[in-house]
Scaffold this active site. Structure first.
Site, PDB file in Angstrom:
ATOM      1  CE  LYS A  64      -4.181  -1.918   2.136  1.00  0.00           C
ATOM      2  NZ  LYS A  64      -5.217  -1.691   3.173  1.00  0.00           N
ATOM      3  CG  ASP A  73      -8.642   0.586   3.722  1.00  0.00           C
ATOM      4  OD1 ASP A  73      -9.347  -0.253   3.123  1.00  0.00           O
ATOM      5  OD2 ASP A  73      -7.411   0.464   3.857  1.00  0.00           O
TER       6      ASP A  73
END
Ligand code: ATR
Length: 276
Positions: free
Chosen positions: A71, A107
Protein backbone atom coordinates in the site's frame (compact mmCIF):
# COMPACT_ATOMS: atom_id res chain seq x y z
CA UNK A 1 -19.37 -16.67 -16.44
CA UNK A 2 -17.54 -16.67 -19.76
CA UNK A 3 -15.72 -13.57 -20.94
CA UNK A 4 -15.08 -12.17 -24.40
CA UNK A 5 -12.09 -10.44 -25.97
CA UNK A 6 -13.64 -7.15 -24.87
CA UNK A 7 -13.67 -8.05 -21.16
CA UNK A 8 -12.72 -5.37 -18.62
CA UNK A 9 -9.88 -6.54 -16.38
CA UNK A 10 -8.98 -5.79 -12.78
CA UNK A 11 -7.45 -7.67 -9.86
CA UNK A 12 -5.87 -7.58 -6.43
CA UNK A 13 -2.11 -7.16 -6.05
CA UNK A 14 -0.64 -8.71 -2.92
CA UNK A 15 2.24 -10.87 -1.66
CA UNK A 16 1.01 -13.37 -0.75
CA UNK A 17 -2.43 -12.98 -2.25
CA UNK A 18 -4.01 -16.42 -1.84
CA UNK A 19 -5.81 -15.40 1.36
CA UNK A 20 -7.59 -12.46 -0.30
CA UNK A 21 -11.39 -12.56 -0.50
CA UNK A 22 -11.46 -9.77 -3.10
CA UNK A 23 -11.67 -12.11 -6.14
CA UNK A 24 -14.72 -13.82 -4.59
CA UNK A 25 -16.27 -10.48 -3.69
CA UNK A 26 -15.79 -8.83 -7.09
CA UNK A 27 -16.58 -12.09 -8.86
CA UNK A 28 -19.94 -12.22 -7.07
CA UNK A 29 -20.75 -8.70 -8.31
CA UNK A 30 -19.55 -9.43 -11.88
CA UNK A 31 -21.83 -12.46 -11.96
CA UNK A 32 -24.76 -10.60 -10.42
CA UNK A 33 -24.56 -7.82 -13.01
CA UNK A 34 -23.72 -10.08 -15.97
CA UNK A 35 -20.62 -8.01 -16.72
CA UNK A 36 -18.10 -9.02 -19.36
CA UNK A 37 -15.14 -8.73 -17.04
CA UNK A 38 -12.70 -10.55 -14.77
CA UNK A 39 -11.10 -9.81 -11.41
CA UNK A 40 -8.04 -11.94 -10.73
CA UNK A 41 -5.45 -12.49 -7.98
CA UNK A 42 -2.09 -10.92 -8.88
CA UNK A 43 0.72 -12.36 -6.74
CA UNK A 44 3.47 -9.77 -7.17
CA UNK A 45 6.67 -9.69 -5.11
CA UNK A 46 7.62 -6.39 -3.43
CA UNK A 47 10.72 -6.07 -5.64
CA UNK A 48 8.58 -6.44 -8.78
CA UNK A 49 5.78 -4.07 -7.82
CA UNK A 50 7.14 -0.94 -9.52
CA UNK A 51 7.64 -2.72 -12.85
CA UNK A 52 4.47 -4.82 -12.80
CA UNK A 53 1.95 -2.05 -12.10
CA UNK A 54 2.81 0.08 -15.16
CA UNK A 55 2.90 -3.17 -17.16
CA UNK A 56 -0.64 -4.03 -16.05
CA UNK A 57 -1.77 -0.60 -17.24
CA UNK A 58 -0.09 -1.18 -20.61
CA UNK A 59 -1.70 -4.64 -20.82
CA UNK A 60 -5.11 -3.01 -20.73
CA UNK A 61 -6.14 -3.57 -17.13
CA UNK A 62 -8.69 -1.03 -15.90
CA UNK A 63 -7.05 -0.96 -12.47
CA UNK A 64 -6.44 -2.99 -9.33
CA UNK A 65 -6.75 -3.20 -5.61
CA UNK A 66 -3.53 -3.15 -3.61
CA UNK A 67 -3.12 -5.03 -0.37
CA UNK A 68 -0.38 -6.00 2.07
CA UNK A 69 2.55 -5.27 1.72
CA UNK A 70 2.19 -2.87 -1.21
CA UNK A 71 0.00 0.00 0.00
CA UNK A 72 2.85 2.43 0.66
CA UNK A 73 4.71 1.42 -2.52
CA UNK A 74 1.52 2.14 -4.47
CA UNK A 75 1.33 5.56 -2.84
CA UNK A 76 4.87 6.32 -4.05
CA UNK A 77 4.23 5.07 -7.58
CA UNK A 78 1.01 6.88 -8.52
CA UNK A 79 0.95 9.75 -11.02
CA UNK A 80 -2.06 11.21 -9.25
CA UNK A 81 -3.38 10.80 -5.71
CA UNK A 82 -6.93 11.36 -4.48
CA UNK A 83 -7.27 13.34 -1.23
CA UNK A 84 -8.25 10.07 0.50
CA UNK A 85 -4.85 8.57 -0.39
CA UNK A 86 -2.91 11.65 0.74
CA UNK A 87 -4.78 11.60 4.05
CA UNK A 88 -4.17 7.88 4.57
CA UNK A 89 -0.57 7.96 3.32
CA UNK A 90 -1.36 4.73 1.46
CA UNK A 91 -3.21 3.53 -1.64
CA UNK A 92 -5.55 0.54 -1.86
CA UNK A 93 -7.26 1.28 -5.19
CA UNK A 94 -5.60 1.99 -8.55
CA UNK A 95 -7.38 3.23 -11.65
CA UNK A 96 -5.45 3.29 -14.94
CA UNK A 97 -6.73 6.21 -16.94
CA UNK A 98 -5.24 7.72 -20.13
CA UNK A 99 -1.78 6.38 -19.36
CA UNK A 100 -1.87 7.69 -15.80
CA UNK A 101 -1.94 5.70 -12.57
CA UNK A 102 -4.45 7.22 -10.19
CA UNK A 103 -4.50 6.09 -6.54
CA UNK A 104 -7.12 6.42 -3.85
CA UNK A 105 -7.74 4.90 -0.45
CA UNK A 106 -11.25 3.58 0.15
CA UNK A 107 -10.67 2.11 3.65
CA UNK A 108 -11.92 5.19 5.51
CA UNK A 109 -15.01 5.60 3.33
CA UNK A 110 -15.66 1.85 3.59
CA UNK A 111 -15.54 2.07 7.36
CA UNK A 112 -17.95 5.03 7.41
CA UNK A 113 -20.36 3.31 4.99
CA UNK A 114 -20.35 0.19 7.16
CA UNK A 115 -21.10 2.27 10.27
CA UNK A 116 -24.10 3.86 8.57
CA UNK A 117 -25.28 0.47 7.25
CA UNK A 118 -25.41 -0.59 10.91
CA UNK A 119 -27.43 2.49 11.85
CA UNK A 120 -24.53 4.07 13.75
CA UNK A 121 -24.25 7.84 13.33
CA UNK A 122 -20.53 8.72 13.48
CA UNK A 123 -21.48 12.27 14.50
CA UNK A 124 -23.17 11.03 17.69
CA UNK A 125 -20.08 11.88 19.76
CA UNK A 126 -16.31 11.46 20.12
CA UNK A 127 -14.61 8.35 18.75
CA UNK A 128 -11.86 6.36 20.47
CA UNK A 129 -9.56 4.72 17.90
CA UNK A 130 -7.50 1.84 19.35
CA UNK A 131 -4.27 1.44 17.37
CA UNK A 132 -2.02 3.77 15.40
CA UNK A 133 -1.11 1.80 12.24
CA UNK A 134 -2.28 2.20 8.67
CA UNK A 135 -5.88 1.23 9.40
CA UNK A 136 -6.08 3.66 12.35
CA UNK A 137 -4.80 6.41 10.11
CA UNK A 138 -7.34 5.81 7.30
CA UNK A 139 -10.27 5.45 9.72
CA UNK A 140 -9.16 8.32 11.97
CA UNK A 141 -8.81 10.62 8.95
CA UNK A 142 -12.27 9.70 7.66
CA UNK A 143 -13.82 10.40 11.07
CA UNK A 144 -11.94 13.70 11.47
CA UNK A 145 -12.98 14.76 7.96
CA UNK A 146 -16.60 14.05 8.94
CA UNK A 147 -16.18 16.48 11.84
CA UNK A 148 -15.94 13.82 14.56
CA UNK A 149 -13.72 14.39 17.62
CA UNK A 150 -11.13 11.57 17.54
CA UNK A 151 -8.77 10.24 20.21
CA UNK A 152 -6.05 7.75 19.33
CA UNK A 153 -5.04 5.19 21.94
CA UNK A 154 -2.10 2.91 21.23
CA UNK A 155 0.14 0.53 23.16
CA UNK A 156 3.13 2.53 21.91
CA UNK A 157 2.06 6.02 22.92
CA UNK A 158 4.58 7.94 20.76
CA UNK A 159 3.11 6.35 17.66
CA UNK A 160 -0.37 7.65 18.57
CA UNK A 161 1.09 11.09 19.30
CA UNK A 162 2.88 11.14 15.93
CA UNK A 163 -0.31 10.12 14.11
CA UNK A 164 -2.39 12.77 15.88
CA UNK A 165 0.25 15.43 15.08
CA UNK A 166 0.05 14.44 11.40
CA UNK A 167 -3.68 14.15 10.81
CA UNK A 168 -5.34 15.72 13.86
CA UNK A 169 -7.12 14.39 16.91
CA UNK A 170 -5.98 13.82 20.48
CA UNK A 171 -4.25 11.02 22.37
CA UNK A 172 -5.31 8.85 25.30
CA UNK A 173 -2.93 6.55 27.18
CA UNK A 174 -3.25 2.80 26.50
CA UNK A 175 -3.82 2.05 30.19
CA UNK A 176 -6.67 4.59 30.30
CA UNK A 177 -8.69 3.01 27.48
CA UNK A 178 -11.41 1.46 29.65
CA UNK A 179 -11.83 4.57 31.80
CA UNK A 180 -12.10 6.72 28.66
CA UNK A 181 -15.08 4.81 27.24
CA UNK A 182 -17.53 6.97 29.19
CA UNK A 183 -16.45 10.02 27.17
CA UNK A 184 -17.00 8.39 23.79
CA UNK A 185 -19.91 7.35 21.58
CA UNK A 186 -17.85 4.98 19.45
CA UNK A 187 -14.79 2.78 20.04
CA UNK A 188 -12.98 1.07 17.16
CA UNK A 189 -10.38 -1.68 17.35
CA UNK A 190 -7.92 -1.18 14.47
CA UNK A 191 -5.20 -3.35 16.03
CA UNK A 192 -4.57 -6.98 15.15
CA UNK A 193 -5.74 -8.04 18.62
CA UNK A 194 -8.70 -10.42 18.46
CA UNK A 195 -7.69 -11.81 15.08
CA UNK A 196 -7.43 -15.59 14.83
CA UNK A 197 -3.98 -16.56 16.10
CA UNK A 198 -3.54 -13.29 18.03
CA UNK A 199 -4.38 -12.57 21.67
CA UNK A 200 -7.76 -10.92 22.31
CA UNK A 201 -8.03 -7.21 23.00
CA UNK A 202 -8.50 -6.64 26.71
CA UNK A 203 -11.01 -3.85 27.17
CA UNK A 204 -13.18 -3.78 30.28
CA UNK A 205 -16.63 -2.69 29.11
CA UNK A 206 -18.00 -2.32 32.65
CA UNK A 207 -17.92 1.48 32.43
CA UNK A 208 -19.17 1.66 28.84
CA UNK A 209 -22.17 3.96 28.47
CA UNK A 210 -25.34 2.24 27.18
CA UNK A 211 -25.22 4.23 23.94
CA UNK A 212 -21.64 3.20 23.05
CA UNK A 213 -21.15 1.56 19.65
CA UNK A 214 -18.27 -0.94 19.41
CA UNK A 215 -16.62 -1.52 16.03
CA UNK A 216 -13.88 -3.94 15.03
CA UNK A 217 -12.02 -4.06 11.74
CA UNK A 218 -10.89 -7.65 12.37
CA UNK A 219 -13.14 -10.08 10.43
CA UNK A 220 -11.47 -13.43 11.14
CA UNK A 221 -13.31 -14.50 13.26
CA UNK A 222 -16.48 -12.72 12.06
CA UNK A 223 -17.34 -11.96 15.68
CA UNK A 224 -14.23 -11.09 17.70
CA UNK A 225 -14.12 -11.57 21.49
CA UNK A 226 -14.50 -7.76 21.79
CA UNK A 227 -17.70 -7.75 19.72
CA UNK A 228 -19.07 -10.78 21.58
CA UNK A 229 -18.47 -9.04 24.92
CA UNK A 230 -20.11 -5.84 23.63
CA UNK A 231 -23.12 -7.76 22.32
CA UNK A 232 -23.48 -9.58 25.66
CA UNK A 233 -23.73 -6.15 27.32
CA UNK A 234 -26.41 -5.03 24.89
CA UNK A 235 -24.11 -2.53 23.14
CA UNK A 236 -24.39 -1.91 19.41
CA UNK A 237 -21.70 -3.69 17.42
CA UNK A 238 -20.23 -3.13 13.96
CA UNK A 239 -18.30 -6.08 12.53
CA UNK A 240 -15.26 -5.80 10.28
CA UNK A 241 -16.40 -7.80 7.27
CA UNK A 242 -18.83 -5.04 6.27
CA UNK A 243 -15.92 -2.61 5.94
CA UNK A 244 -14.14 -5.01 3.58
CA UNK A 245 -17.29 -5.20 1.43
CA UNK A 246 -17.94 -1.44 1.41
CA UNK A 247 -14.32 -0.47 0.66
CA UNK A 248 -14.56 -2.50 -2.56
CA UNK A 249 -17.46 -0.51 -4.05
CA UNK A 250 -15.60 2.51 -5.55
CA UNK A 251 -13.02 0.34 -7.37
CA UNK A 252 -15.65 -1.90 -8.91
CA UNK A 253 -17.64 1.15 -10.05
CA UNK A 254 -14.54 2.72 -11.65
CA UNK A 255 -13.36 -0.43 -13.46
CA UNK A 256 -16.65 -2.02 -14.49
CA UNK A 257 -19.01 0.96 -14.73
CA UNK A 258 -21.68 -0.26 -12.29
CA UNK A 259 -22.04 0.77 -8.65
CA UNK A 260 -22.65 -2.53 -6.85
CA UNK A 261 -24.72 -3.11 -3.71
CA UNK A 262 -23.46 -4.42 -0.39
CA UNK A 263 -26.28 -6.62 0.83
CA UNK A 264 -27.06 -9.72 2.88
CA UNK A 265 -26.41 -12.09 -0.04
CA UNK A 266 -22.92 -10.67 -0.60
CA UNK A 267 -22.18 -10.80 3.13
CA UNK A 268 -23.27 -14.47 3.24
CA UNK A 269 -21.14 -15.37 0.21
CA UNK A 270 -17.94 -13.94 1.69
CA UNK A 271 -18.70 -14.97 5.29
CA UNK A 272 -19.44 -18.50 4.07
CA UNK A 273 -16.04 -18.65 2.39
CA UNK A 274 -14.32 -17.41 5.56
CA UNK A 275 -16.01 -20.15 7.58
CA UNK A 276 -15.25 -22.89 5.00
P1 ATR B 1 -1.91 -1.81 10.19
O1 ATR B 1 -1.11 -0.90 9.30
O2 ATR B 1 -2.58 -2.95 9.48
O3 ATR B 1 -2.88 -1.08 11.09
P2 ATR B 1 0.36 -2.08 12.00
O4 ATR B 1 0.98 -0.84 11.49
O5 ATR B 1 1.23 -3.26 12.20
O6 ATR B 1 -0.84 -2.59 11.11
O7 ATR B 1 -0.40 -1.73 13.37
C1 ATR B 1 -0.82 -2.71 14.22
C2 ATR B 1 -1.48 -2.07 15.44
O8 ATR B 1 -1.81 -3.11 16.38
C3 ATR B 1 -0.56 -1.11 16.17
O9 ATR B 1 -1.34 -0.05 16.69
C4 ATR B 1 0.00 -1.99 17.29
O10 ATR B 1 0.45 -1.29 18.44
P3 ATR B 1 1.99 -0.76 18.53
O11 ATR B 1 2.06 0.48 17.70
O12 ATR B 1 2.19 -0.51 19.98
O13 ATR B 1 2.85 -1.88 18.00
C5 ATR B 1 -1.21 -2.82 17.63
N1 ATR B 1 -0.86 -4.05 18.34
C6 ATR B 1 -0.35 -5.19 17.81
N2 ATR B 1 -0.16 -6.11 18.76
C7 ATR B 1 -0.54 -5.55 19.95
C8 ATR B 1 -0.61 -5.99 21.32
N3 ATR B 1 -0.22 -7.23 21.67
N4 ATR B 1 -1.08 -5.13 22.25
C9 ATR B 1 -1.49 -3.88 21.91
N5 ATR B 1 -1.46 -3.41 20.63
C10 ATR B 1 -1.00 -4.22 19.67
Amino acid sequence: MTITARASLAGVIGWPVAHSRSPLLHGTWLERHGIDGAYVPLAIRPEDFATCVPALARMGFAGANVTIPHKEAAFALCDELAPSARRAGAVNTLVFSDGRIVGSNTDGAGFMANLRAHGVDPAAGPALVLGAGGAARAIGAALLDAGVVVHFCNRTGERAARLAAQIGGGVIGWDDRAAALGDHALVINTTSLGMAGHPPLTLDLARAPAGLAVADIVYVPLETPLLAAARARGLRTVEGLGMLLHQAVPGFAAWFGVTPMVDEALYRAVAGDLLA
